[in-house]
Design a protein around this motif. Structure first.
Motif, mmCIF file in Angstrom:
data_model
loop_
_atom_site.group_PDB
_atom_site.id
_atom_site.type_symbol
_atom_site.label_atom_id
_atom_site.label_comp_id
_atom_site.label_asym_id
_atom_site.label_seq_id
_atom_site.Cartn_x
_atom_site.Cartn_y
_atom_site.Cartn_z
ATOM 1 N N MET A 1 -5.498 -10.580 -6.817
ATOM 2 C CA MET A 1 -6.098 -9.387 -6.243
ATOM 3 C C MET A 1 -6.308 -8.328 -7.312
ATOM 4 N N ASN A 2 -7.380 -7.578 -7.201
ATOM 5 C CA ASN A 2 -7.701 -6.565 -8.186
ATOM 6 C C ASN A 2 -7.284 -5.191 -7.677
ATOM 7 N N SER A 3 -6.468 -4.478 -8.500
ATOM 8 C CA SER A 3 -5.975 -3.178 -8.034
ATOM 9 C C SER A 3 -7.110 -2.188 -7.819
ATOM 10 N N SER A 4 -8.265 -2.446 -8.463
ATOM 11 C CA SER A 4 -9.388 -1.529 -8.301
ATOM 12 C C SER A 4 -9.935 -1.564 -6.875
ATOM 13 N N GLU A 5 -9.500 -2.545 -6.087
ATOM 14 C CA GLU A 5 -9.943 -2.584 -4.688
ATOM 15 C C GLU A 5 -9.217 -1.542 -3.848
ATOM 16 N N ARG A 6 -8.268 -0.847 -4.462
ATOM 17 C CA ARG A 6 -7.540 0.239 -3.803
ATOM 18 C C ARG A 6 -6.942 -0.214 -2.478
ATOM 19 N N ALA A 7 -6.177 -1.282 -2.573
ATOM 20 C CA ALA A 7 -5.568 -1.888 -1.391
ATOM 21 C C ALA A 7 -4.474 -1.029 -0.774
ATOM 22 N N LEU A 8 -4.022 0.005 -1.510
ATOM 23 C CA LEU A 8 -2.947 0.857 -0.981
ATOM 24 C C LEU A 8 -3.446 2.293 -0.754
ATOM 25 N N GLU A 9 -4.746 2.424 -0.508
ATOM 26 C CA GLU A 9 -5.356 3.750 -0.356
ATOM 27 C C GLU A 9 -4.562 4.655 0.599
ATOM 28 N N GLY A 10 -4.119 5.783 0.077
ATOM 29 C CA GLY A 10 -3.447 6.789 0.907
ATOM 30 C C GLY A 10 -2.016 6.457 1.304
ATOM 31 N N LYS A 11 -1.501 5.319 0.856
ATOM 32 C CA LYS A 11 -0.133 4.966 1.250
ATOM 33 C C LYS A 11 0.877 5.737 0.398
ATOM 34 N N ARG A 12 2.022 6.028 1.030
ATOM 35 C CA ARG A 12 3.117 6.716 0.333
ATOM 36 C C ARG A 12 4.154 5.666 -0.030
ATOM 37 N N VAL A 13 4.350 5.531 -1.345
ATOM 38 C CA VAL A 13 5.176 4.425 -1.868
ATOM 39 C C VAL A 13 6.402 4.956 -2.606
ATOM 40 N N ILE A 14 7.564 4.402 -2.290
ATOM 41 C CA ILE A 14 8.775 4.689 -3.071
ATOM 42 C C ILE A 14 9.079 3.464 -3.921
ATOM 43 N N LEU A 178 13.097 -5.804 12.138
ATOM 44 C CA LEU A 178 11.998 -4.828 12.145
ATOM 45 C C LEU A 178 10.632 -5.408 12.492
ATOM 46 N N ALA A 179 10.556 -6.718 12.679
ATOM 47 C CA ALA A 179 9.245 -7.353 12.904
ATOM 48 C C ALA A 179 8.537 -6.788 14.132
ATOM 49 N N SER A 180 9.295 -6.504 15.195
ATOM 50 C CA SER A 180 8.658 -6.015 16.430
ATOM 51 C C SER A 180 8.039 -4.632 16.228
ATOM 52 N N ARG A 181 8.423 -3.940 15.148
ATOM 53 C CA ARG A 181 7.839 -2.617 14.844
ATOM 54 C C ARG A 181 6.771 -2.725 13.758
ATOM 55 N N THR A 182 6.343 -3.944 13.467
ATOM 56 C CA THR A 182 5.330 -4.191 12.425
ATOM 57 C C THR A 182 5.773 -3.692 11.049
ATOM 58 N N VAL A 183 7.063 -3.722 10.819
ATOM 59 C CA VAL A 183 7.558 -3.413 9.477
ATOM 60 C C VAL A 183 7.889 -4.751 8.824
ATOM 61 N N ARG A 184 7.229 -5.057 7.726
ATOM 62 C CA ARG A 184 7.419 -6.334 7.034
ATOM 63 C C ARG A 184 8.409 -6.170 5.884
ATOM 64 N N VAL A 185 9.243 -7.181 5.713
ATOM 65 C CA VAL A 185 10.229 -7.146 4.629
ATOM 66 C C VAL A 185 10.127 -8.458 3.854
ATOM 67 N N ALA A 225 4.258 -7.027 -10.758
ATOM 68 C CA ALA A 225 3.682 -5.877 -10.049
ATOM 69 C C ALA A 225 2.474 -6.279 -9.204
ATOM 70 N N GLU A 226 1.711 -7.211 -9.719
ATOM 71 C CA GLU A 226 0.525 -7.699 -9.000
ATOM 72 C C GLU A 226 0.915 -8.248 -7.626
ATOM 73 N N VAL A 227 1.985 -9.023 -7.594
ATOM 74 C CA VAL A 227 2.440 -9.650 -6.346
ATOM 75 C C VAL A 227 3.064 -8.609 -5.416
ATOM 76 N N ARG A 235 -3.226 -6.568 3.198
ATOM 77 C CA ARG A 235 -3.717 -7.926 2.967
ATOM 78 C C ARG A 235 -2.630 -8.954 3.231
ATOM 79 N N ALA A 236 -1.370 -8.492 3.213
ATOM 80 C CA ALA A 236 -0.244 -9.396 3.466
ATOM 81 C C ALA A 236 0.287 -9.187 4.891
ATOM 82 N N SER A 237 -0.603 -8.775 5.797
ATOM 83 C CA SER A 237 -0.174 -8.341 7.133
ATOM 84 C C SER A 237 0.539 -9.407 7.965
ATOM 85 N N TYR A 238 0.391 -10.685 7.588
ATOM 86 C CA TYR A 238 1.038 -11.752 8.383
ATOM 87 C C TYR A 238 2.189 -12.394 7.608
#
Ligand code: NAP
Length: 252
Positions: A1-14, A178-185, A225-227, A235-238
Protein backbone atom coordinates in the motif's frame (compact mmCIF):
# COMPACT_ATOMS: atom_id res chain seq x y z
CA UNK A 1 0.00 0.00 0.00
CA UNK A 2 1.18 3.51 -0.78
CA UNK A 3 1.08 6.03 2.07
CA UNK A 4 0.34 8.74 -0.49
CA UNK A 5 -3.16 7.28 -0.71
CA UNK A 6 -3.74 8.91 2.69
CA UNK A 7 -5.37 5.84 4.15
CA UNK A 8 -5.43 7.42 7.62
CA UNK A 9 -6.92 10.78 6.61
CA UNK A 10 -8.01 12.71 9.70
CA UNK A 11 -7.35 9.85 12.11
CA UNK A 12 -5.87 10.55 15.55
CA UNK A 13 -3.00 8.15 16.17
CA UNK A 14 -1.01 7.42 19.32
CA UNK A 15 2.38 5.74 18.87
CA UNK A 16 4.33 4.71 21.97
CA UNK A 17 8.10 4.84 21.56
CA UNK A 18 8.01 7.06 18.49
CA UNK A 19 11.29 8.80 19.16
CA UNK A 20 13.53 6.29 17.37
CA UNK A 21 13.64 3.16 15.24
CA UNK A 22 10.46 1.38 14.17
CA UNK A 23 8.20 3.76 16.12
CA UNK A 24 9.74 6.80 14.45
CA UNK A 25 9.07 5.29 11.02
CA UNK A 26 5.48 4.50 12.06
CA UNK A 27 5.04 8.16 13.06
CA UNK A 28 6.36 9.22 9.64
CA UNK A 29 4.15 6.89 7.63
CA UNK A 30 1.05 7.81 9.66
CA UNK A 31 1.71 11.51 9.00
CA UNK A 32 2.20 10.83 5.28
CA UNK A 33 -1.07 8.88 5.32
CA UNK A 34 -2.97 11.91 6.62
CA UNK A 35 -3.11 11.29 10.39
CA UNK A 36 -2.47 13.57 13.35
CA UNK A 37 0.13 11.77 15.45
CA UNK A 38 0.86 11.86 19.19
CA UNK A 39 4.01 9.96 20.07
CA UNK A 40 5.06 9.04 23.58
CA UNK A 41 8.57 8.35 24.78
CA UNK A 42 10.91 9.44 27.56
CA UNK A 43 12.84 11.74 25.23
CA UNK A 44 11.76 13.80 22.26
CA UNK A 45 12.80 12.49 18.84
CA UNK A 46 16.15 13.90 17.69
CA UNK A 47 14.42 14.52 14.35
CA UNK A 48 11.31 16.17 15.84
CA UNK A 49 11.76 19.30 13.70
CA UNK A 50 11.80 17.04 10.64
CA UNK A 51 8.64 15.28 11.80
CA UNK A 52 6.93 18.67 12.28
CA UNK A 53 7.90 19.66 8.75
CA UNK A 54 6.52 16.38 7.39
CA UNK A 55 3.30 16.92 9.36
CA UNK A 56 2.93 20.49 8.08
CA UNK A 57 3.52 19.44 4.48
CA UNK A 58 0.64 17.00 4.90
CA UNK A 59 -1.59 19.52 6.66
CA UNK A 60 -1.38 17.53 9.90
CA UNK A 61 0.16 17.83 13.37
CA UNK A 62 2.71 15.82 15.31
CA UNK A 63 2.93 16.13 19.08
CA UNK A 64 5.47 14.63 21.46
CA UNK A 65 4.17 13.71 24.91
CA UNK A 66 6.77 12.76 27.52
CA UNK A 67 5.79 9.42 29.03
CA UNK A 68 7.48 6.47 30.69
CA UNK A 69 5.79 3.19 29.79
CA UNK A 70 7.09 1.70 33.04
CA UNK A 71 5.02 4.19 35.03
CA UNK A 72 1.25 3.63 35.16
CA UNK A 73 0.43 7.22 36.12
CA UNK A 74 2.63 8.60 33.35
CA UNK A 75 0.99 6.45 30.64
CA UNK A 76 -2.55 7.08 31.85
CA UNK A 77 -2.12 10.84 31.99
CA UNK A 78 -0.39 10.95 28.58
CA UNK A 79 -3.31 9.13 26.97
CA UNK A 80 -5.78 11.34 28.83
CA UNK A 81 -3.97 14.38 27.45
CA UNK A 82 -4.61 13.12 23.91
CA UNK A 83 -8.26 12.31 24.63
CA UNK A 84 -8.79 15.77 26.13
CA UNK A 85 -7.10 17.70 23.33
CA UNK A 86 -8.07 15.59 20.31
CA UNK A 87 -11.53 14.61 21.60
CA UNK A 88 -10.82 10.93 21.01
CA UNK A 89 -8.37 8.51 19.48
CA UNK A 90 -8.75 6.27 16.43
CA UNK A 91 -5.50 4.28 16.48
CA UNK A 92 -3.14 3.11 19.22
CA UNK A 93 0.21 1.56 18.31
CA UNK A 94 2.00 -0.01 21.28
CA UNK A 95 5.56 -0.03 19.99
CA UNK A 96 7.76 1.02 22.95
CA UNK A 97 10.00 -1.81 24.00
CA UNK A 98 13.28 -2.65 25.71
CA UNK A 99 15.59 -5.63 26.04
CA UNK A 100 17.61 -6.76 29.09
CA UNK A 101 19.15 -9.93 27.69
CA UNK A 102 20.89 -12.63 29.68
CA UNK A 103 20.78 -16.32 30.46
CA UNK A 104 18.22 -17.15 33.14
CA UNK A 105 20.83 -18.31 35.66
CA UNK A 106 22.26 -14.81 35.71
CA UNK A 107 19.09 -12.80 35.08
CA UNK A 108 18.29 -10.32 37.83
CA UNK A 109 14.66 -10.11 38.93
CA UNK A 110 14.92 -6.42 38.08
CA UNK A 111 15.76 -7.26 34.43
CA UNK A 112 12.74 -9.56 34.28
CA UNK A 113 10.43 -6.97 35.83
CA UNK A 114 11.67 -4.00 33.77
CA UNK A 115 11.07 -5.83 30.48
CA UNK A 116 7.61 -7.06 31.52
CA UNK A 117 6.71 -3.61 32.81
CA UNK A 118 7.60 -1.66 29.65
CA UNK A 119 6.78 -4.25 26.97
CA UNK A 120 3.62 -5.82 28.40
CA UNK A 121 2.16 -3.88 31.34
CA UNK A 122 2.76 -0.56 29.56
CA UNK A 123 0.77 -1.81 26.56
CA UNK A 124 -2.03 -3.03 28.85
CA UNK A 125 -2.27 0.39 30.54
CA UNK A 126 -2.31 2.26 27.22
CA UNK A 127 -4.98 -0.10 25.81
CA UNK A 128 -7.12 0.24 28.94
CA UNK A 129 -6.85 4.02 28.70
CA UNK A 130 -8.16 4.18 25.10
CA UNK A 131 -10.78 1.41 25.04
CA UNK A 132 -13.64 3.33 26.65
CA UNK A 133 -13.32 6.13 24.06
CA UNK A 134 -12.92 3.69 21.15
CA UNK A 135 -15.85 1.52 22.29
CA UNK A 136 -18.04 4.59 22.70
CA UNK A 137 -17.08 5.80 19.21
CA UNK A 138 -17.76 2.26 17.92
CA UNK A 139 -14.51 2.19 16.04
CA UNK A 140 -10.78 2.00 16.44
CA UNK A 141 -7.65 0.03 15.73
CA UNK A 142 -5.00 -1.18 18.14
CA UNK A 143 -1.72 -2.60 16.89
CA UNK A 144 0.66 -4.16 19.37
CA UNK A 145 4.27 -4.72 18.31
CA UNK A 146 5.43 -8.13 19.46
CA UNK A 147 8.39 -10.03 18.01
CA UNK A 148 9.18 -13.32 16.29
CA UNK A 149 10.82 -14.39 19.55
CA UNK A 150 7.39 -14.22 21.18
CA UNK A 151 6.48 -17.04 18.77
CA UNK A 152 9.70 -19.05 18.55
CA UNK A 153 11.53 -18.21 21.81
CA UNK A 154 15.19 -17.20 21.95
CA UNK A 155 18.00 -18.25 24.29
CA UNK A 156 19.05 -15.31 26.44
CA UNK A 157 15.69 -13.59 26.09
CA UNK A 158 13.33 -15.38 28.49
CA UNK A 159 12.08 -12.05 29.84
CA UNK A 160 11.62 -10.43 26.41
CA UNK A 161 10.03 -13.55 24.86
CA UNK A 162 7.62 -13.87 27.80
CA UNK A 163 6.56 -10.24 27.37
CA UNK A 164 6.19 -10.54 23.60
CA UNK A 165 4.28 -13.86 23.80
CA UNK A 166 2.13 -12.29 26.52
CA UNK A 167 1.32 -9.45 24.17
CA UNK A 168 -0.05 -11.96 21.64
CA UNK A 169 -2.43 -13.66 24.13
CA UNK A 170 -3.41 -10.27 25.51
CA UNK A 171 -4.19 -8.92 22.02
CA UNK A 172 -6.30 -11.92 20.99
CA UNK A 173 -8.35 -11.65 24.19
CA UNK A 174 -8.78 -7.91 23.74
CA UNK A 175 -9.78 -8.43 20.10
CA UNK A 176 -12.58 -10.73 21.30
CA UNK A 177 -13.66 -8.23 23.98
CA UNK A 178 -13.87 -5.30 21.58
CA UNK A 179 -14.99 -6.86 18.28
CA UNK A 180 -18.68 -6.08 18.90
CA UNK A 181 -17.72 -2.37 19.11
CA UNK A 182 -15.82 -2.53 15.79
CA UNK A 183 -12.52 -2.01 17.56
CA UNK A 184 -9.88 -4.20 15.90
CA UNK A 185 -6.80 -5.44 17.72
CA UNK A 186 -3.88 -6.97 15.83
CA UNK A 187 -0.25 -7.84 16.43
CA UNK A 188 2.77 -7.25 14.23
CA UNK A 189 5.70 -9.55 14.99
CA UNK A 190 8.89 -8.17 13.43
CA UNK A 191 11.92 -10.32 12.77
CA UNK A 192 15.39 -8.72 12.93
CA UNK A 193 15.15 -5.06 11.97
CA UNK A 194 17.93 -2.45 11.64
CA UNK A 195 17.48 -0.11 14.63
CA UNK A 196 19.34 0.94 17.80
CA UNK A 197 17.99 -2.22 19.45
CA UNK A 198 19.90 -4.49 17.06
CA UNK A 199 22.91 -2.21 16.41
CA UNK A 200 24.62 -3.78 19.45
CA UNK A 201 25.00 -7.07 17.55
CA UNK A 202 28.45 -7.84 16.12
CA UNK A 203 28.98 -8.08 12.35
CA UNK A 204 29.53 -11.80 12.78
CA UNK A 205 26.18 -12.29 14.50
CA UNK A 206 24.43 -10.07 11.94
CA UNK A 207 25.88 -12.18 9.10
CA UNK A 208 24.77 -15.38 10.79
CA UNK A 209 21.27 -13.95 11.40
CA UNK A 210 21.00 -12.86 7.74
CA UNK A 211 21.97 -16.37 6.69
CA UNK A 212 19.06 -17.81 8.67
CA UNK A 213 16.47 -15.49 7.11
CA UNK A 214 14.84 -16.89 3.93
CA UNK A 215 14.85 -13.43 2.29
CA UNK A 216 18.57 -13.24 3.16
CA UNK A 217 18.74 -9.90 4.92
CA UNK A 218 17.82 -7.95 8.05
CA UNK A 219 14.68 -5.86 7.63
CA UNK A 220 14.16 -2.09 7.70
CA UNK A 221 11.89 -0.10 10.04
CA UNK A 222 9.84 1.19 7.14
CA UNK A 223 8.90 -2.38 6.20
CA UNK A 224 7.27 -2.77 9.62
CA UNK A 225 5.64 0.68 9.49
CA UNK A 226 4.07 -0.14 6.14
CA UNK A 227 2.18 -3.08 7.66
CA UNK A 228 1.22 -1.17 10.80
CA UNK A 229 -0.22 1.66 8.69
CA UNK A 230 -2.24 -0.85 6.70
CA UNK A 231 -3.63 -2.56 9.83
CA UNK A 232 -4.49 0.86 11.29
CA UNK A 233 -6.49 1.82 8.21
CA UNK A 234 -10.03 0.92 7.17
CA UNK A 235 -8.47 -1.18 4.42
CA UNK A 236 -7.95 -3.79 7.13
CA UNK A 237 -11.59 -3.53 8.27
CA UNK A 238 -12.13 -7.32 8.35
CA UNK A 239 -8.89 -8.20 10.14
CA UNK A 240 -8.81 -8.62 13.92
CA UNK A 241 -7.06 -10.86 16.44
CA UNK A 242 -4.27 -11.68 13.99
CA UNK A 243 -0.51 -11.94 14.38
CA UNK A 244 1.30 -10.78 11.27
CA UNK A 245 4.96 -11.82 11.17
CA UNK A 246 7.05 -9.35 9.15
CA UNK A 247 10.28 -11.26 9.29
CA UNK A 248 11.62 -12.13 5.85
CA UNK A 249 10.16 -15.61 6.23
CA UNK A 250 11.85 -16.58 9.52
CA UNK A 251 8.75 -18.11 11.08
CA UNK A 252 7.08 -19.63 8.03
P1 NAP B 1 14.58 1.14 19.67
O1 NAP B 1 15.23 1.64 18.44
O2 NAP B 1 15.42 0.76 20.84
O3 NAP B 1 13.47 2.23 20.14
C1 NAP B 1 12.70 1.96 21.27
C2 NAP B 1 11.65 3.04 21.43
O4 NAP B 1 10.91 2.75 22.63
C3 NAP B 1 12.25 4.42 21.59
O5 NAP B 1 11.43 5.37 20.97
C4 NAP B 1 12.25 4.62 23.08
O6 NAP B 1 12.14 5.98 23.40
C5 NAP B 1 10.97 3.88 23.49
N1 NAP B 1 11.01 3.45 24.87
C6 NAP B 1 11.87 2.57 25.46
N2 NAP B 1 11.60 2.49 26.77
C7 NAP B 1 10.57 3.33 27.01
C8 NAP B 1 9.85 3.69 28.18
N3 NAP B 1 10.13 3.18 29.40
N4 NAP B 1 8.83 4.57 28.07
C9 NAP B 1 8.54 5.13 26.87
N5 NAP B 1 9.18 4.82 25.74
C10 NAP B 1 10.18 3.94 25.81
O7 NAP B 1 13.68 -0.15 19.37
P2 NAP B 1 13.08 -0.69 17.99
O8 NAP B 1 14.04 -1.67 17.43
O9 NAP B 1 12.58 0.43 17.15
O10 NAP B 1 11.85 -1.54 18.55
C11 NAP B 1 10.52 -1.07 18.53
C12 NAP B 1 9.59 -2.21 18.93
O11 NAP B 1 9.77 -3.29 18.00
C13 NAP B 1 9.90 -2.79 20.30
O12 NAP B 1 8.71 -3.16 20.95
C14 NAP B 1 10.73 -4.01 19.99
O13 NAP B 1 10.64 -4.96 21.01
C15 NAP B 1 10.07 -4.47 18.71
N6 NAP B 1 10.93 -5.33 17.89
C16 NAP B 1 12.11 -4.86 17.39
C17 NAP B 1 12.89 -5.72 16.62
C18 NAP B 1 14.19 -5.28 16.02
O14 NAP B 1 14.87 -6.15 15.45
N7 NAP B 1 14.58 -4.04 16.08
C19 NAP B 1 12.46 -7.03 16.39
C20 NAP B 1 11.26 -7.46 16.92
C21 NAP B 1 10.49 -6.58 17.67
P3 NAP B 1 12.90 6.67 24.67
O15 NAP B 1 14.19 5.97 24.86
O16 NAP B 1 13.02 8.11 24.27
O17 NAP B 1 11.96 6.51 25.83
Amino acid sequence: MNSSERALEGKRVIVTGGSRGIGNEIVRQCLSSGADVYYMSRSEAADHADLSELAASNGRQVTWIAADMADEQSVSSAVKQVLDTAGGVDVLVNNAGITRDGLIMRMKTEDWEDVLKVNLTGAFIACRAVTRAMAKARGGAIINISSVVGITGNAGQTNYSAAKAGLIGFSKSLARELASRTVRVNVVAPGFINTDMTSVLSDEIRASISGSIPLGRIGEAKEIAEVVTFLASDRASYITGQVLAVDGGMTM
